[in-house]
Design an enzyme around this catalytic site. Sequence first.
Site, short mmCIF file in Angstrom:
data_model
loop_
_atom_site.label_atom_id
_atom_site.label_comp_id
_atom_site.label_asym_id
_atom_site.label_seq_id
_atom_site.Cartn_x
_atom_site.Cartn_y
_atom_site.Cartn_z
N LYS A 94 1.07 -1.33 0.03
CA LYS A 94 -0.01 0.01 -0.10
C LYS A 94 0.92 1.22 0.00
O LYS A 94 1.88 1.13 0.53
CB LYS A 94 -0.80 0.06 1.12
CG LYS A 94 -1.82 1.16 1.20
CD LYS A 94 -2.64 0.94 2.40
CE LYS A 94 -3.59 2.32 2.70
NZ LYS A 94 -4.37 2.03 4.05
N SER B 85 -9.69 1.94 3.32
CA SER B 85 -8.68 2.59 2.39
C SER B 85 -7.73 1.93 1.66
O SER B 85 -7.27 2.39 0.44
CB SER B 85 -7.83 3.73 3.20
OG SER B 85 -6.98 3.11 4.06
N SER C 110 -9.59 -0.39 7.51
CA SER C 110 -8.89 -0.33 6.16
C SER C 110 -8.35 -1.55 5.56
O SER C 110 -8.13 -1.42 4.59
CB SER C 110 -8.02 0.84 6.05
OG SER C 110 -8.53 2.00 6.03
N1 GLN Z 1 -12.59 4.32 6.89
C1 GLN Z 1 -11.97 4.54 8.10
C2 GLN Z 1 -11.47 6.26 7.93
O1 GLN Z 1 -11.52 6.58 7.12
C3 GLN Z 1 -10.69 3.82 8.47
C4 GLN Z 1 -9.31 3.99 7.63
C5 GLN Z 1 -8.41 3.12 7.97
O2 GLN Z 1 -8.41 2.23 8.75
N2 GLN Z 1 -7.30 3.52 7.59
O3 GLN Z 1 -11.05 6.48 8.95
#
Ligand code: GLN
Length: 476
Positions: free
Chosen positions: A76, A151, A175
Amino acid sequence: MSTGSNLKDLQRNLYNGTLTCVDRVNEFLKTIESKRHLNVYLSVYPEEALARAREVDRKIKSKQAGKLAGLVVGLKDVLSYQEHPLQASSRILTGFIAQFNATAVQRLLDEDAIIIGRQNCDEFAMGSSNENSAFGPVLNEIDTTRVPGGSSGGSAVAVQADLCDISLGSDTGGSVRQPAALCGVIGLKPTYSRISRHGLIAYGSSFDCIGIFGKNLQDIGLVLEVIAGPDDYDSTVSHTPVPSYSNELASVIDRPYKIAYLKDAMESAALQPEIKLALEEKIEQLKAAGHQVEGINFSLSEYILPTYYILATAEASSNLSRYDGVRYGLRSNQVTNLESLYKKTRSEGFGKEVQRRILLGTFVLSASYYDAYYTKAQKVRRLIRQETQSIFSKYDFILSPTTPTTAFKIGAHVNNPLEMYLADLFSVQANVAGVPAISIPCGHDKQGLPIGIQLTADDFNESRLFQFSQVIMNLA
Ligand code: GLN
């Protein structure tokens, strides 16, 4: 998704000469080329991956190869890989080249894994659909009009679409698990502090974990045992011994487990009926197999998501203050003085969602609101952790849906951030409490979209989480 073979099986062929690492890398490169439209990779490293493959092939011949010889990995775009671009899918890091290897990356390389590329994600890991990337959305291979989740959307689709064996992502509020569920692959978020974050771009430091995507538990366990454990570069890493997850997984104990499910989650109006059904079916199967499964109440459930969004944005506003146009990447050319350097660079460099989070986080940390939001949320977090741990004094696991819905249409929630935040409804508890959780595939809805179920365990119980995941996957 083809289930593929695990690394152990592949290595048998690599060692008996019927397969080479070069063959494998070539195959992945071909598939990556033919699936460019999914927008998974921001960079691919063909020559380099092939050169490494040749080197690992040589080591295999001389029986000097590491544990991960032949494993092809994608990263990532929040993980530092020396001398390669690193941007967190943001314009603000345009042109930035990583100066060192993240510890997790270094440990993969030391065991002869081959890194094939850098994967698209939501900007600074903020999002649940991969639509917040400066490089455009990633498409879900099962239905390209739908999101892969976020994400770590690129990392999930990379595994789903056979563009690597394993992806490393990051999980701050779901994420890894949420996109794994939406793409029909396995996604693990280990215990907070299990894996060094040295070289991981920080979002919410008291939540951030490196997580692992794969198609089988064995490979995920193997990668975890390689990358976990103490690190001189990160004082927040736990010194709890790292077991051999892959060996422990080989001896699955099918003893009766005590499993709790959260009644609130099952009764939630946000939960898609087919996901509820899939879970009920699993619960029945587990009971029939002799496990004890009970519905319980979690008195703080409605506070979990707000607590996460207050604390994560507060930490993000502080972590992202370093992108000032002076030290990294982009600098606006509209600059007239120091203040305009900051303002213009940050306005041009950060996307809308990241700006929203910085504003929210700055607000909850501001002098007049600090106690009302930040301090209060810290206290509630403690209570959520305590209540979660009290469950583990009676039960081995918590079983829940990973997500309220299957993969939604691209564009469906982009204009409504609150709706988007609901995608994390079931995944954030593990981050707020710091405990390990995994999402495993559990059938499909009527439209053929994957459903994921989530298993959560007490601190450092990854081995049991793997074992129980195997039990559940065997039921199917
Ligand atoms: N969707 C969550 C956020 O936007 C989690 C993101 C993540 O785990 N990096 O904060």
